[in-house]
Design an enzyme around this catalytic site. Structure first.
Site, mmCIF file in Angstrom:
data_model
loop_
_atom_site.group_PDB
_atom_site.id
_atom_site.type_symbol
_atom_site.label_atom_id
_atom_site.label_comp_id
_atom_site.label_asym_id
_atom_site.label_seq_id
_atom_site.Cartn_x
_atom_site.Cartn_y
_atom_site.Cartn_z
ATOM 1 N N ASP A 208 0.829 -1.197 0.000
ATOM 2 C CA ASP A 208 0.000 0.000 0.000
ATOM 3 C C ASP A 208 0.869 1.255 0.000
ATOM 4 O OD1 ASP A 208 -2.785 1.112 0.424
ATOM 5 O OD2 ASP A 208 -1.821 1.913 2.217
ATOM 6 N N GLU A 276 1.686 -0.054 -4.916
ATOM 7 C CA GLU A 276 0.731 0.984 -5.314
ATOM 8 C C GLU A 276 1.452 2.324 -5.332
ATOM 9 O OE1 GLU A 276 -3.435 2.982 -3.705
ATOM 10 O OE2 GLU A 276 -1.872 2.347 -2.298
#
Length: 544
Positions: A208, A276
């Protein structure tokens, strides 16, 4: 415990893989509490296997106060009781591996919950062992925050703490303090977290906000961004976060060495990671930096195809050209939908034929692929009332931005079961009325359903090594037709897509071409040597 160390797995298994994202709260509930869980995933893994995907990415299931629904972790090495137990996770691994599916889990390393024991200790004093584990800074002389950095979720990225008489950094919610990656002990602790899950059998990670790990150690202000350079790639247009060029609050060069350390931890396990990259100006460039030289991340994704801009033929070419320029030896992981954006069926207002064409295009791109649960069903964005919202992001910016709940509503499995088979309890988000006619069981019975098209498109990708691992050349646009060639070890596949509602003509380059992909409505050359494409029709041909 599963032991994954030194497996015989092909170390390049991730290259060209199709990865299915599971948002566990909304996938399948096994205990009637209205929240999906790990045993629910176990129950539905045979369905996922039937799609032909290579791996699953499971969004966070770690212990958490759930202020951001698991992206605020309070214990990296345990399962939140609402999702089950460590034993349940082991069952996920065992079942997935028996079905030939690899398992990636979502590691949120840039920040924790403010209830994490690390932060509780850090905020207690200036001289405790973890005092420097988070990003603390003194106020300006007038008491205001150290700089102008904003939070993606609204307001400044700094929260005052009266105990330490300092501000702490939070790029997201105030309850999500940022870890200080300039502290070596923090890096070591997070690498130990990765080892813990690798030893349990995971095959890799989705990382993330991978470009948020480091901040500028001098806390310099971000410069303003001219209005003409603003876009909605990583934040909605109503969010003033878009008004800055975030050159100091993220994207720091020190991150490259940490990613090398993370890669070194994964290597003995043949594990892989997809990062990401949340940046609206340099996303593809950062993707290139983070996946270059085969010593950092295997793959990353940026937000160009997760944004509101419709991927017309010229736009597809522009994105792929920019990627090739920024990342000639990098590896992208493409996605059209995920748990953070409006579902692409609604975002781009796609007809059923357009949805099929884009699914085929996705499976022909160079890179790996992420599919979001329900994408294969053609689920549109759910329309929710304000009182039904759970997402703090949507609550903050309603009604101009309705948040992420509309893409997170539970999956519809069967029209004949309570809550369409998701749960015997009250679902945590309402079942979407827009999804009633799109259940899995209904589509299984309909030969022309989008679900079957996704299966065929995934199988087509697997049948042609050039599509999984090949180079991409000869990228061209003729009107609204985008085309490219994929080539690997002598196999040459030309892919062309009419991305419009109108018929189009496409001229094949010289050569002896065999039409393939008839199951995907592929058109071949006519007697005059040209290809006549109907609206939203692909041309897939193999060089003989």
């Amino acid at each position: 415990m599963q032991q994954n160390l030194m497996t015989a797995t092909d170390p390049d298994w991730w290259r060209g893989a199709v990865i299915y994202q599971i948002y566990p709260r909304s996938f399948q509930d096994s205990n009637a509490d209205g929240i999906g869980d790990l045993l629910g995933i176990v129950e539905r893994l045979p369905y996922i296997a039937s799609l032909g995907v290579d791996a699953v990415w499971i969004s966070p299931f770690f212990t958490s106060p759930m202020k951001d629904f698991g992206y605020d972790v309070s214990d990296y090495c345990d399962v939140d009781p609402m999702f089950g137990s460590i034993a349940d996770f082991d069952a996920v691994i065992h079942t997935a591996h028996n079905l030939g599916i690899k398992v990636l889990i979502d590691l949120v390393l840039s920040h924790t919950s403010d209830q994490h024991p690390w932060f509780v200790e850090s905020r207690a004093s200036h001289d405790n062992p973890k005092a420097n584990w988070y990003v603390w800074a003194d106020a300006k002389p007038d008491g205001t925050p150290p700089n102008n950095w904003p939070s993606i979720f609204g307001g400044p990225a700094w929260q005052w703490d009266g105990g330490r008489m300092q501000y702490y950094l939070h790029n997201f919610l105030t309850s999500q303090p940022d870890l200080n990656f300039h502290e070596p002990q923090v890096q070591d602790a997070l690498l130990d977290v990765a080892r813990f899950w690798l030893d349990r059998g995971v095959d890799g990670f989705r990382l993330d906000t991978i470009n948020f790990y480091f901040h500028d150690a001098q806390f310099r202000d971000n410069p303003a961004l001219p209005p003409e350079e603003r876009n909605d790639y990583t934040a909605p247009t109503v969010n003033p976060y878009n008004w800055q060029n975030h050159i100091y609050s993220k994207n720091q060069p020190e991150n490259l060495e940490f990613l090398r350390r993370f890669r070194a931890v994964m290597e003995p396990y043949n594990a892989a990671a997809v990062g990401e990259v949340g940046d609206s100006q340099r996303g593809l460039q950062i993707l290139g930096e983070y996946t270059s030289n085969n010593d950092k991340m295997q793959m990353c994704y940026a937000f160009e195809f997760l944004a509101s801009a419709v991927p017309t033929a010229p736009r597809v070419k522009a994105v792929l050209d920019e990627l090739h320029e920024a990342a000639p030896d990098g590896w992208a992981c493409w996605a059209f939908s995920n748990h953070d954006v409006v579902r692409h069926i609604s975002r781009w207002s796609l007809s059923p034929s357009a949805a099929r064409c884009y699914a085929t295009l996705l499976m022909c791109l160079r890179g790996s692929v992420c599919l979001y649960q329900g994408e294969e069903l053609g689920l549109p964005e759910a329309e929710l009332r304000f009182e039904d919202l759970r997402d703090p992001y949507g609550i903050e910016f309603w009604p101009e931005f309705k948040g992420r709940d509309g893409c997170r509503t539970p999956i519809v499995w069967s029209p004949d079961l309570l809550n369409f088979g998701f749960s015997a309890g009250i679902p945590w988000l309402p079942m979407a009325r827009e999804h009633v006619s799109l259940t899995v069981s209904d589509q299984e019975r309909a030969p022309d359903a989008l679900l079957h098209h996704y299966r065929k498109a995934i199988a087509f990708r697997h049948a042609h090594r050039a599509l999984r691992a090949g180079d991409m050349t000869d990228l061209t646009v003729q009107g609204e037709v985008v085309s490219f060639v994929r080539e690997h070890e002598g196999e040459v596949v030309l892919c062309a897509f009419n991305l419009s509602h109108d018929p189009a003509e496409f001229t094949l380059p010289p050569g002896n071409w065999l039409t393939v992909g008839s199951e995907l409505n592929s058109s071949g050359p006519s007697e005059d040597g040209n290809v006549h494409l109907g609206p939203w029709q692909p041309c897939l041909v193999l060089k003989r």
